[in-house]
Design a protein around this motif. Sequence first.
Motif, PDB file in Angstrom:
ATOM      1  N   ALA A   1       0.858  -1.181   0.000  1.00  0.00           N
ATOM      2  CA  ALA A   1       0.000   0.000   0.000  1.00  0.00           C
ATOM      3  C   ALA A   1       0.894   1.231   0.000  1.00  0.00           C
ATOM      4  N   LEU A   2       0.379   2.330  -0.546  1.00  0.00           N
ATOM      5  CA  LEU A   2       1.139   3.577  -0.579  1.00  0.00           C
ATOM      6  C   LEU A   2       0.348   4.710   0.052  1.00  0.00           C
ATOM      7  N   LYS A   3       1.077   5.564   0.780  1.00  0.00           N
ATOM      8  CA  LYS A   3       0.565   6.836   1.280  1.00  0.00           C
ATOM      9  C   LYS A   3       1.371   7.903   0.553  1.00  0.00           C
ATOM     10  N   VAL A   4       0.675   8.905   0.006  1.00  0.00           N
ATOM     11  CA  VAL A   4       1.318   9.859  -0.880  1.00  0.00           C
ATOM     12  C   VAL A   4       0.829  11.271  -0.578  1.00  0.00           C
ATOM     13  N   PHE A   5       1.733  12.242  -0.712  1.00  0.00           N
ATOM     14  CA  PHE A   5       1.301  13.635  -0.734  1.00  0.00           C
ATOM     15  C   PHE A   5       2.190  14.421  -1.673  1.00  0.00           C
ATOM     16  N   GLN A   6       1.679  15.558  -2.140  1.00  0.00           N
ATOM     17  CA  GLN A   6       2.441  16.432  -3.021  1.00  0.00           C
ATOM     18  C   GLN A   6       2.979  17.585  -2.188  1.00  0.00           C
ATOM     19  N   ASP A   7       4.292  17.606  -2.033  1.00  0.00           N
ATOM     20  CA  ASP A   7       4.969  18.636  -1.240  1.00  0.00           C
ATOM     21  C   ASP A   7       5.123  19.876  -2.117  1.00  0.00           C
ATOM     22  N   LEU A   8       4.238  20.837  -1.927  1.00  0.00           N
ATOM     23  CA  LEU A   8       4.215  22.014  -2.791  1.00  0.00           C
ATOM     24  C   LEU A   8       5.270  23.053  -2.420  1.00  0.00           C
ATOM     25  N   ASN A   9       5.663  23.093  -1.151  1.00  0.00           N
ATOM     26  CA  ASN A   9       6.589  24.140  -0.713  1.00  0.00           C
ATOM     27  C   ASN A   9       8.000  23.638  -0.432  1.00  0.00           C
ATOM     28  N   GLY A  10       8.283  22.374  -0.681  1.00  0.00           N
ATOM     29  CA  GLY A  10       9.632  21.852  -0.559  1.00  0.00           C
ATOM     30  C   GLY A  10      10.151  21.632   0.841  1.00  0.00           C
ATOM     31  N   ASP A  11       9.264  21.554   1.842  1.00  0.00           N
ATOM     32  CA  ASP A  11       9.739  21.358   3.212  1.00  0.00           C
ATOM     33  C   ASP A  11       9.726  19.893   3.649  1.00  0.00           C
ATOM     34  N   ALA A  12       9.334  18.981   2.762  1.00  0.00           N
ATOM     35  CA  ALA A  12       9.310  17.533   3.022  1.00  0.00           C
ATOM     36  C   ALA A  12       8.356  17.147   4.152  1.00  0.00           C
ATOM     37  N   VAL A  13       7.370  17.985   4.410  1.00  0.00           N
ATOM     38  CA  VAL A  13       6.377  17.738   5.456  1.00  0.00           C
ATOM     39  C   VAL A  13       4.999  17.982   4.859  1.00  0.00           C
ATOM     40  N   MET A  14       4.030  17.144   5.205  1.00  0.00           N
ATOM     41  CA  MET A  14       2.661  17.403   4.773  1.00  0.00           C
ATOM     42  C   MET A  14       2.104  18.490   5.664  1.00  0.00           C
ATOM     43  N   ASN A  15       1.954  19.666   5.090  1.00  0.00           N
ATOM     44  CA  ASN A  15       1.507  20.821   5.861  1.00  0.00           C
ATOM     45  C   ASN A  15       0.007  20.775   6.111  1.00  0.00           C
ATOM     46  N   VAL A  16      -0.381  21.261   7.287  1.00  0.00           N
ATOM     47  CA  VAL A  16      -1.786  21.312   7.695  1.00  0.00           C
ATOM     48  C   VAL A  16      -2.107  22.713   8.186  1.00  0.00           C
ATOM     49  N   ASN A  17      -3.396  23.023   8.200  1.00  0.00           N
ATOM     50  CA  ASN A  17      -3.817  24.322   8.724  1.00  0.00           C
ATOM     51  C   ASN A  17      -3.968  24.217  10.247  1.00  0.00           C
ATOM     52  N   PRO A  18      -4.325  25.300  10.933  1.00  0.00           N
ATOM     53  CA  PRO A  18      -4.441  25.256  12.397  1.00  0.00           C
ATOM     54  C   PRO A  18      -5.454  24.234  12.927  1.00  0.00           C
TER      55      PRO A  18
END
Length: 152
Positions: free
Chosen positions: A93-110
């Motif tokens: 199985a794969l978990k995937v995200f697109q890192d748009l800002n290049g910080d290698a972290v899946m960013n979330v809002n508050p």
Amino acid sequence: MKSLTCLMMAAAIFSFSDNAVTANDHVEQNTEPAKTILTVTFTVERREGAVMAALFDNAAAYKAGEAANAVTIAVDGPTATAVFHDLLPGRVALKVFQDLNGDAVMNVNPFGMPVEPFAFSNDAMVRFGPLEWEAAAFPVKAGRNVHTIVID
């Protein structure tokens, strides 16, 4: 569209180890000869950043976030492709995200909702709570295998 609960839970389940490699790097999983090759094509809406994908080879590792292999693929078009070598036949199985800002972290809002596109193998949708292994797992057989994931 993913519901608020779905997005909040998705943010909690994406964790990648620090040993991420590029799509062209090889990570040896075992000492047996190469048996299985998996080519995964990621379809993206935004042509920027990088796709970060974690591959899991069993349910316990999937639940614990302990990837058997991880790749980072630069996005420069409508698709990005990763090739995983030396897998054993079975289910993955794969978990995937697109890192748009290049910080290698899946960013979330508050509120804990992802602000970067994400997806799972089988294009499985998050409903309520973390996505289970059975929803994302798919078989790979000896030889060449292909899989496509839409990231949105």
